[in-house]
Design an enzyme around this catalytic site. Structure first.
Site, mmCIF file in Angstrom:
data_model
loop_
_atom_site.group_PDB
_atom_site.id
_atom_site.type_symbol
_atom_site.label_atom_id
_atom_site.label_comp_id
_atom_site.label_asym_id
_atom_site.label_seq_id
_atom_site.Cartn_x
_atom_site.Cartn_y
_atom_site.Cartn_z
ATOM 1 N N HIS A 113 36.709 27.223 59.350
ATOM 2 C CA HIS A 113 35.505 27.321 58.513
ATOM 3 C C HIS A 113 35.418 26.278 57.336
ATOM 4 C CE1 HIS A 113 34.574 31.737 59.778
ATOM 5 N NE2 HIS A 113 34.374 30.624 60.708
ATOM 6 N N GLY A 180 42.751 41.111 57.363
ATOM 7 C CA GLY A 180 41.586 41.044 56.346
ATOM 8 C C GLY A 180 40.519 40.406 56.777
ATOM 9 N N SER A 182 36.443 41.588 58.803
ATOM 10 C CA SER A 182 35.532 42.585 59.241
ATOM 11 C C SER A 182 35.122 42.491 60.369
ATOM 12 C CB SER A 182 34.408 42.748 58.424
ATOM 13 O OG SER A 182 33.463 41.470 58.418
ATOM 14 N N LEU A 208 42.384 46.968 55.327
ATOM 15 C CA LEU A 208 42.111 47.698 54.680
ATOM 16 C C LEU A 208 41.693 48.946 55.344
ATOM 17 C CD1 LEU A 208 42.607 48.156 51.634
ATOM 18 C CD2 LEU A 208 40.482 47.668 51.059
ATOM 19 N N GLU A 209 40.541 48.699 56.140
ATOM 20 C CA GLU A 209 40.118 49.657 56.965
ATOM 21 C C GLU A 209 39.845 49.284 58.468
ATOM 22 O OE1 GLU A 209 37.559 49.289 54.171
ATOM 23 O OE2 GLU A 209 36.722 47.877 55.235
HETATM 24 C C1 BV8 Z 1 29.077 29.270 65.601
HETATM 25 C C2 BV8 Z 1 32.414 29.472 55.246
HETATM 26 C C3 BV8 Z 1 28.510 27.966 67.605
HETATM 27 C C4 BV8 Z 1 31.312 29.260 54.351
HETATM 28 C C5 BV8 Z 1 31.756 31.041 56.808
HETATM 29 C C6 BV8 Z 1 28.131 34.983 68.798
HETATM 30 C C7 BV8 Z 1 28.832 33.692 69.231
HETATM 31 C C8 BV8 Z 1 28.689 32.526 68.485
HETATM 32 C C9 BV8 Z 1 27.867 32.676 67.372
HETATM 33 C C10 BV8 Z 1 27.494 33.626 66.892
HETATM 34 C C11 BV8 Z 1 27.422 34.769 67.591
HETATM 35 N N1 BV8 Z 1 26.655 35.833 67.053
HETATM 36 C C12 BV8 Z 1 26.180 35.342 65.705
HETATM 37 C C13 BV8 Z 1 26.612 33.797 65.913
HETATM 38 C C14 BV8 Z 1 26.365 32.961 64.489
HETATM 39 C C15 BV8 Z 1 27.130 33.205 63.552
HETATM 40 C C16 BV8 Z 1 27.447 34.571 63.147
HETATM 41 O O1 BV8 Z 1 28.799 35.084 63.618
HETATM 42 N N2 BV8 Z 1 26.893 35.481 62.529
HETATM 43 C C17 BV8 Z 1 27.178 36.775 62.025
HETATM 44 C C18 BV8 Z 1 27.005 36.905 60.488
HETATM 45 C C19 BV8 Z 1 26.671 37.714 62.670
HETATM 46 N N3 BV8 Z 1 28.278 32.305 63.825
HETATM 47 C C20 BV8 Z 1 28.233 31.161 63.242
HETATM 48 O O2 BV8 Z 1 27.094 30.588 62.735
HETATM 49 C C21 BV8 Z 1 29.412 30.194 63.356
HETATM 50 N N4 BV8 Z 1 29.045 29.038 64.237
HETATM 51 O O3 BV8 Z 1 29.070 30.244 65.821
HETATM 52 O O4 BV8 Z 1 28.811 28.039 66.199
HETATM 53 C C22 BV8 Z 1 27.507 27.277 67.743
HETATM 54 C C23 BV8 Z 1 27.012 26.407 66.662
HETATM 55 C C24 BV8 Z 1 25.959 25.807 66.849
HETATM 56 C C25 BV8 Z 1 25.422 25.455 68.208
HETATM 57 C C26 BV8 Z 1 26.001 26.437 68.997
HETATM 58 C C27 BV8 Z 1 27.088 26.991 69.225
HETATM 59 C C28 BV8 Z 1 30.037 29.781 62.009
HETATM 60 C C29 BV8 Z 1 30.351 30.947 61.289
HETATM 61 C C30 BV8 Z 1 31.057 30.180 59.869
HETATM 62 C C31 BV8 Z 1 30.190 30.626 58.686
HETATM 63 N N5 BV8 Z 1 30.942 30.189 57.430
HETATM 64 N N6 BV8 Z 1 32.396 30.567 55.827
HETATM 65 C C32 BV8 Z 1 31.497 29.742 52.792
HETATM 66 O O5 BV8 Z 1 32.673 30.247 53.042
HETATM 67 O O6 BV8 Z 1 30.718 29.985 52.143
HETATM 68 S S1 BV8 Z 1 32.052 32.476 57.377
HETATM 69 C C33 BV8 Z 1 32.371 33.444 56.082
HETATM 70 O O7 BV8 Z 1 32.791 34.996 56.893
HETATM 71 C C34 BV8 Z 1 33.872 33.306 55.606
HETATM 72 O O8 BV8 Z 1 34.514 32.308 56.080
HETATM 73 C C35 BV8 Z 1 34.579 34.776 55.914
HETATM 74 O O9 BV8 Z 1 35.813 34.419 55.841
HETATM 75 C C36 BV8 Z 1 33.975 35.042 57.129
HETATM 76 C C37 BV8 Z 1 34.099 36.287 57.957
HETATM 77 O O10 BV8 Z 1 34.013 37.262 57.039
HETATM 78 P P1 BV8 Z 1 35.548 37.945 56.473
HETATM 79 O O11 BV8 Z 1 36.490 37.129 56.458
HETATM 80 O O12 BV8 Z 1 35.676 39.052 57.721
HETATM 81 O O13 BV8 Z 1 35.143 38.793 55.239
HETATM 82 P P2 BV8 Z 1 34.448 40.226 55.087
HETATM 83 O O14 BV8 Z 1 34.106 40.269 53.744
HETATM 84 O O15 BV8 Z 1 33.313 40.471 56.094
HETATM 85 O O16 BV8 Z 1 35.500 41.213 55.734
HETATM 86 C C38 BV8 Z 1 36.489 41.186 54.689
HETATM 87 C C39 BV8 Z 1 37.640 42.282 55.243
HETATM 88 O O17 BV8 Z 1 38.852 42.321 54.461
HETATM 89 C C40 BV8 Z 1 36.960 43.644 55.437
HETATM 90 O O18 BV8 Z 1 37.278 44.333 56.848
HETATM 91 C C41 BV8 Z 1 37.765 44.629 54.405
HETATM 92 O O19 BV8 Z 1 38.094 45.957 54.846
HETATM 93 C C42 BV8 Z 1 39.238 43.675 54.576
HETATM 94 N N7 BV8 Z 1 39.832 43.868 53.214
HETATM 95 C C43 BV8 Z 1 39.159 43.884 51.959
HETATM 96 N N8 BV8 Z 1 40.284 43.817 50.910
HETATM 97 C C44 BV8 Z 1 41.434 43.907 51.685
HETATM 98 C C45 BV8 Z 1 41.105 43.802 53.075
HETATM 99 N N9 BV8 Z 1 42.182 43.871 53.891
HETATM 100 C C46 BV8 Z 1 43.551 43.929 53.704
HETATM 101 N N10 BV8 Z 1 43.722 43.844 52.137
HETATM 102 C C47 BV8 Z 1 42.791 43.950 51.142
HETATM 103 N N11 BV8 Z 1 43.322 43.900 49.822
#
Ligand code: BV8
Length: 243
Positions: A113, A180, A182, A208-209
């Site tokens: 990313h 880490g 979701s 975490l969960e």
């Molecule tokens: C794309 C940079 C293809 C910016 C980020 C199906 C297939 C393909 C695409 C899609 C699809 N469905 C939907 C899509 C579109 C979309 C998408 O997935 N949307 C989601 C919201 C539904 N995907 C995209 O757009 C991607 N591109 O697919 O391209 C394409 C494109 C064009 C044309 C044709 C095809 C691009 C996605 C990239 C977006 N950019 N980051 C920035 O940082 O500002 S993503 C962003 O979310 C971050 O990078 C982050 O890392 C990422 C994922 O989130 P997580 O890392 O999981 O973080 P989150 O807070 O959600 O969870 C944290 C977890 O940690 C939790 O589970 C928690 O329990 C745990 N935790 C917390 N504390 C601890 C811990 N675990 C252990 N120890 C702890 N202490």
């Protein structure tokens, strides 16, 4: 397939691995910035609509990351140790845009990313290190164009980086470790499905969960990454990982 010292490993990390270093996760409580959700700011449309707001969102995150209190934690360090001591193939794919894996010593690393501390020029395409504020007047270090810079991260709707390389590693992988994350964001959230197609391969979640796809992993260990990751790496390197 039993996990043997030459089993190819792919690790995927998300925002949760950096949480204990002091960086907020994407969807955890308090995930708002000036009333905006990160997902609403990390898009090309948001940048077109209000470039100053999106520049400031990343200026704030860059400043937080560069605070001397923000350091790699035991989970980042354990992954660097695993890369160094594992006899088989190893690749770390991170969704994170912070630089904590590099600072922990990881070298075999793909930022799918992008990276917060890099700029990308929309005029010449050059990617440069960028640690200061960025705004509509910022000048490209390469072509000197002004107002053409953006942060070098992949926004929603944009293609993640080095996907061909990532798929190649996943198709050969015998052990996939997801840490880490979701399981909300694709295509990263679907990587485990590719590995599950490899005969005898194992998929393990350290979170975490339980994440959205937890029930489709071979195994899961839950708790803070700074505890679960070093413990798992120790078991892997001591060859005591039950198949
Ligand atoms: C794309 C940079 C293809 C910016 C980020 C199906 C297939 C393909 C695409 C899609 C699809 N469905 C939907 C899509 C579109 C979309 C998408 O997935 N949307 C989601 C919201 C539904 N995907 C995209 O757009 C991607 N591109 O697919 O391209 C394409 C494109 C064009 C044309 C044709 C095809 C691009 C996605 C990239 C977006 N950019 N980051 C920035 O940082 O500002 S993503 C962003 O979310 C971050 O990078 C982050 O890392 C990422 C994922 O989130 P997580 O890392 O999981 O973080 P989150 O807070 O959600 O969870 C944290 C977890 O940690 C939790 O589970 C928690 O329990 C745990 N935790 C917390 N504390 C601890 C811990 N675990 C252990 N120890 C702890 N202490």
């Amino acid at each position: 397939m039993d996990i043997t010292p030459d089993t190819p490993i792919v690790v995927l990390t998300g925002a949760g691995i950096s949480q204990e270093s002091g960086l907020p996760t994407f969807r955890g409580h308090g995930g708002l910035w000036n009333g905006h959700r990160a997902e609403d700011l990390a898009t090309p449309d948001a940048f077109r609509r209000d470039p100053a707001l999106v520049h400031d969102f990343y200026n704030m995150r860059r400043a937080v990351l560069l605070d001397e209190k923000i350091k790699p934690n035991a989970a980042h360090l354990a992954l660097a140790r695993l890369e160094r001591d594992w006899l088989g193939d190893f690749m770390l794919v991170t969704q994170n845009v912070d630089n904590l894996h590099e600072r922990a010593g990881s070298e075999k690393l793909i930022h799918m990313h992008g990276e917060l501390l890099k700029s990308r020029c929309q005029h010449c395409g050059q990617i440069s290190d960028w640690v200061g504020e960025m705004n509509g007047e910022s000048e490209c270090p390469n072509c000197r164009a002004r107002g053409q810079l953006r942060v070098n991260v992949v926004w929603f709707g944009e293609m993640p980086l080095r996907m061909d390389d990532i798929y190649r590693y996943l198709r050969r992988c015998g052990l996939f470790i997801s840490i880490g994350t979701s399981g909300n964001v694709y295509p990263a959230a679907g990587f485990f499905q590719i590995v599950n197609q490899n005969p005898g391969a194992k998929t393990v979640e350290l979170n975490l969960e339980p994440s959205l796809n937890a029930d489709q992993f071979s195994d899961g260990h839950y708790g803070p990454a700074s505890q679960t990751v070093p413990a798992f790496v120790d078991r892997l390197l001591n060859g005591v990982l039950e198949p």
